[in-house]
Every structure is written in structure tokens, then in C-alpha cells.
Design an enzyme around this catalytic site. Structure first.
Site, short mmCIF file in Angstrom:
data_model
loop_
_atom_site.label_atom_id
_atom_site.label_comp_id
_atom_site.label_asym_id
_atom_site.label_seq_id
_atom_site.Cartn_x
_atom_site.Cartn_y
_atom_site.Cartn_z
N LYS A 14 0.82 -1.22 0.00
CA LYS A 14 0.00 0.00 0.00
C LYS A 14 0.85 1.26 0.00
O LYS A 14 0.62 2.17 -0.79
CB LYS A 14 -0.93 0.03 1.23
N ARG A 89 -9.31 0.41 9.43
CA ARG A 89 -8.90 -0.94 9.83
C ARG A 89 -10.05 -1.70 10.51
O ARG A 89 -9.92 -2.88 10.76
CB ARG A 89 -7.76 -0.88 10.85
N ARG A 127 11.49 -6.84 4.87
CA ARG A 127 11.41 -5.40 5.14
C ARG A 127 11.99 -5.08 6.52
O ARG A 127 12.60 -4.03 6.72
CB ARG A 127 9.94 -4.95 5.06
N ARG A 133 11.42 -1.10 11.87
CA ARG A 133 10.13 -1.27 12.54
C ARG A 133 10.15 -2.52 13.40
O ARG A 133 10.32 -3.63 12.88
CB ARG A 133 9.00 -1.37 11.50
N ARG A 145 -0.45 -9.66 13.16
CA ARG A 145 -0.99 -8.56 12.33
C ARG A 145 -1.85 -9.11 11.20
O ARG A 145 -2.87 -8.51 10.84
CB ARG A 145 0.16 -7.71 11.78
O1 C5P Z 1 -0.59 0.70 8.35
P1 C5P Z 1 0.65 0.18 9.05
O2 C5P Z 1 0.87 -1.27 8.77
O3 C5P Z 1 1.84 1.01 8.85
O4 C5P Z 1 0.30 0.26 10.60
C1 C5P Z 1 1.24 -0.14 11.58
C2 C5P Z 1 0.52 -0.42 12.88
O5 C5P Z 1 -0.17 0.76 13.32
C3 C5P Z 1 -0.55 -1.48 12.82
O6 C5P Z 1 -0.03 -2.80 12.91
C4 C5P Z 1 -1.38 -1.13 14.03
O7 C5P Z 1 -0.74 -1.53 15.23
C5 C5P Z 1 -1.36 0.39 13.99
N1 C5P Z 1 -2.53 0.92 13.24
C6 C5P Z 1 -3.77 0.89 13.86
N2 C5P Z 1 -4.87 1.38 13.21
C7 C5P Z 1 -4.78 1.88 11.97
C8 C5P Z 1 -3.52 1.92 11.32
C9 C5P Z 1 -2.41 1.43 11.99
O8 C5P Z 1 -3.89 0.42 15.00
N3 C5P Z 1 -5.88 2.35 11.36
MG MG Z 2 2.30 1.02 5.14
#
Ligand code: C5P
Ligand code: MG
Length: 189
Positions: A14, A89, A127, A133, A145
Site C-alpha cells: 500500500k 482498519r 522489510r 520497525r 498482524r
Molecule cells: O498501516 P501500518 O501497517 O503502517 O500500521 C502499523 C501499525 O499501526 C498497525 O499494525 C497497528 O498496530 C497500527 N494501526 C492501527 N490502526 C490503523 C492503522 C495502523 O492500529 N488504522
Molecule cells: Mg504502510
């Protein structure tokens, strides 16, 4: 306006694709994950709260995430449209987004990057070697996740599908190839 949800599991590409799409379509990229990481780096109160969830691969509570997203949209009212990456989410986040976008023409489309889970785990472990991260380093957290995505996030695909807005795009292949697939969908809006 084009208000696009770039959807898909962790590691589906994404962020990578959003970076190219914003240039081509002149949209504002909003990544809630990036916003959380910015806050964590700067040790804000929001960052401290979010970190405890993110490090375990759990979701930050809806009210926190929704307020952060709203603030970002409100700071940038004069754009041609938005690409939402990593948000919504959960179903309550999708409902909040619909309410927020109502006066901006609503959500135009949800494009889902479709990638098999085993490929995702491999990509995220790779990654993790360079992303810095913590949530990319541990296979258990990566798998958690993916499970959170399946249980809490995937229903959003159906939520927008019933509104005629969800489309799956095959997310395996070269980055330019996948970009072309997404562009074809966007050009047909
Ligand atoms: O979108 P991304 O994978 O970068 O998000 C990293 C972390 O941020 C997720 O695994 C989650 O813990 C948190 N997150 C969330 N709610 C969202 C976006 C991200 O809790 N809408
Ligand atoms: Mg991302």
C-alpha cells in the site's frame, strides 16, 4: 474529488503504491501507520499510547485513530482528493470515514491489493531488515498482524462491496506492473 482507500493486508504494498499514485493523480497520501510512527519518534502523548499496541501488532483504539485521521484531513481541506493507506482498519473506522468524507463527495473506491499470506510474511521479514520497525522483526507479531487483518479489517472489503465500491487488484508482480493495474481501475472511475 477522488477519495481512495488503498486496502490490503500488512505487506501488500500500500505505502509503495500510494507514493506513486499521489504523483500521478495529485492526491494527498494519508498513512495512519506513518502518522503513528511520527508521533512515536517525537515521543508525543499520542505516540506513547499508540506504541504499546503497535509493538504487539494490535490495533490502536478506534477513538484515538479516528481523531488523529480527522485532524489530518481537516488540516488539508484544499486538496484534489485523498489516498487513505492503512485506514480504515475496523468497521467503526469505515463509518467514521464515510461521515467525514460525506461533504467531500464520499469514498470513490476501495482498491484491495490481493497477496497470499505466505508471500506477505516473507516480504515483512525482509522489510524488517531495513525498515527499523519493531513490528516487522518478529514472525509472531507479523502473523498476529495478519490475523487482526483477517478478523477485524477484511470485513471492510464487504462493507464497501455492497456499496459497489470494492475492487480486488492482484498484488503480486513487479511494482510498475501493479501500479498499472491500480491506474487502470482509477482511470475508470
Ligand atoms: O498501516 P501500518 O501497517 O503502517 O500500521 C502499523 C501499525 O499501526 C498497525 O499494525 C497497528 O498496530 C497500527 N494501526 C492501527 N490502526 C490503523 C492503522 C495502523 O492500529 N488504522
Ligand atoms: Mg504502510
Amino acid at each position: 474529488m477522488i477519495n481512495l482507500i488503498l486496502f490490503g493486508p500488512p505487506g501488500s504494498g500500500k505505502g509503495t503504491q500510494a507514493a506513486s499514485l499521489v504523483d500521478k493523480y495529485n492526491l494527498l497520501h494519508i498513512s495512519t501507520g506513518d502518522l503513528f510512527r511520527f508521533n512515536i519518534k517525537n515521543e508525543t502523548a499520542l505516540g506513547k499510547e499508540a506504541k504499546s499496541y503497535i509493538d504487539k501488532g494490535e490495533l490502536v483504539p478506534d477513538s484515538v485513530t479516528i481523531n488523529m485521521l480527522k485532524a489530518k484531513v481537516d488540516e488539508n481541506p484544499d486538496v484534489k482528493g485523498y489516498i487513505f493507506d492503512g485506514f480504515p482498519r475496523t468497521i467503526p473506522q469505515a463509518e467514521a470515514l464515510d461521515a467525514l468524507m460525506a461533504e467531500k463527495g464520499g469514498i470513490s473506491s476501495l482498491l484491495m491489493l490481493d497477496v497470499p499470506e505466505e508471500e506477505l510474511v516473507g516480504r515483512l521479514l525482509e522489510r524488517g531488515k531495513t525498515s527499523g520497525r519493531a513490528d516487522d522483526l518478529d514472525e509472531n507479531i507479523i502473523r498476529n498482524r495478519q490475523e487482526v487483518y483477517r478478523n477485524e479489517t477484511m470485513p471492510i472489503f464487504d462493507y464497501y462491496f455492497t456499496k459497489g465500491k470494492s475492487v480486488k487488484v492482484w498484488g503480486v508482480g513487479s511494482i510498475p506492473m501493479i501500479f498499472n493495474r491500480l491506474s487502470l481501475e482509477l482511470d475508470s472511475l
